[in-house]
Scaffold this active site. Sequence first.
Site, PDB file in Angstrom:
ATOM      1  N   HIS A 177       2.770   9.180   0.799  1.00  0.00           N
ATOM      2  CA  HIS A 177       2.641   8.074  -0.144  1.00  0.00           C
ATOM      3  C   HIS A 177       3.543   6.909   0.263  1.00  0.00           C
ATOM      4  CE1 HIS A 177       0.029  10.403  -2.590  1.00  0.00           C
ATOM      5  NE2 HIS A 177       0.952  11.236  -3.028  1.00  0.00           N
ATOM      6  N   LEU A 198      -3.358 -15.444  -2.700  1.00  0.00           N
ATOM      7  CA  LEU A 198      -4.149 -14.201  -2.761  1.00  0.00           C
ATOM      8  C   LEU A 198      -3.947 -13.578  -4.128  1.00  0.00           C
ATOM      9  CD1 LEU A 198      -5.711 -11.766  -1.357  1.00  0.00           C
ATOM     10  CD2 LEU A 198      -3.437 -10.824  -0.888  1.00  0.00           C
ATOM     11  N   ASP A 206      -7.282   6.266   0.931  1.00  0.00           N
ATOM     12  CA  ASP A 206      -7.384   7.728   0.927  1.00  0.00           C
ATOM     13  C   ASP A 206      -6.766   8.320   2.191  1.00  0.00           C
ATOM     14  OD1 ASP A 206      -8.116  10.225  -0.020  1.00  0.00           O
ATOM     15  OD2 ASP A 206     -10.117  10.146   0.851  1.00  0.00           O
TER      16      ASP A 206
END
Length: 246
Positions: free
Chosen positions: A38, A132, A21
């Site tokens: 972004h 991962l 956020d």
Amino acid sequence: MSTRLTDKKPAIPTHVAVIMDGNGRWARERGLPRLAGHRAGAEAVARCVRAAMQRGVAYLTLYAFSSENWARGQEEVSDLTGLLRYYLRHKVRELHKEGVRLRFIGDLARFDDSLREELAQAESLTRGNSKLTLILALSYGGRLDIVQAAQRLAQEAKDGRIAPEQITETVFANFLWTSGVPDPDVVVRTSGECRLSNFLLWQSAYAELVFLNVFWPDFNERHFAMVLDQYAQRERRFGARPQGPA
């Protein structure tokens, strides 16, 4: 998947989930367009993934695009999906070489056919990797996840493949978009906001919550270490009483 009450908490969480956020506010403070925020946020994703691998985290889930984000202006939605497409085309092979497995969860049917195909190709290419598991929540909402699981279970019951009394928490969890993934040990939110915003509502029932007063584009390896330090200091009880005198 649920953690047993008898499990001893490991020093490193198995699964870290992040609500990324603050991109818009980061850009606004600098007099930049939201798209710049972004793009800077995408660079923070790379730092977060690198930190997770270095620390031995097995699963990393990032809240990349919520189901509510569709209500934003068409220009911003196009910018976000365009950025996603760019990274699918230019970063997936790099992640593949590093041993990262990609998985996407959410209402992916809302994306166009070509983007869904690129998502499927990225999952297929990286399916055998184990360094991962990077899970991107796209067009995702926690309530929607629960509803779609309930709908699918209801259809199973209607078709006679399962009896209502056979539906347990474990069975229900297997119908969520996160099926096969352990519940998050810790959920992190950046930007100073202190809420889950419809993210992994079922899965986060016993997660530790960490709120950081930093905008997502400024997130780095030091912040990831802070999250792990806070996690290590928490005592996870899962509803049970602590050992020793009350």
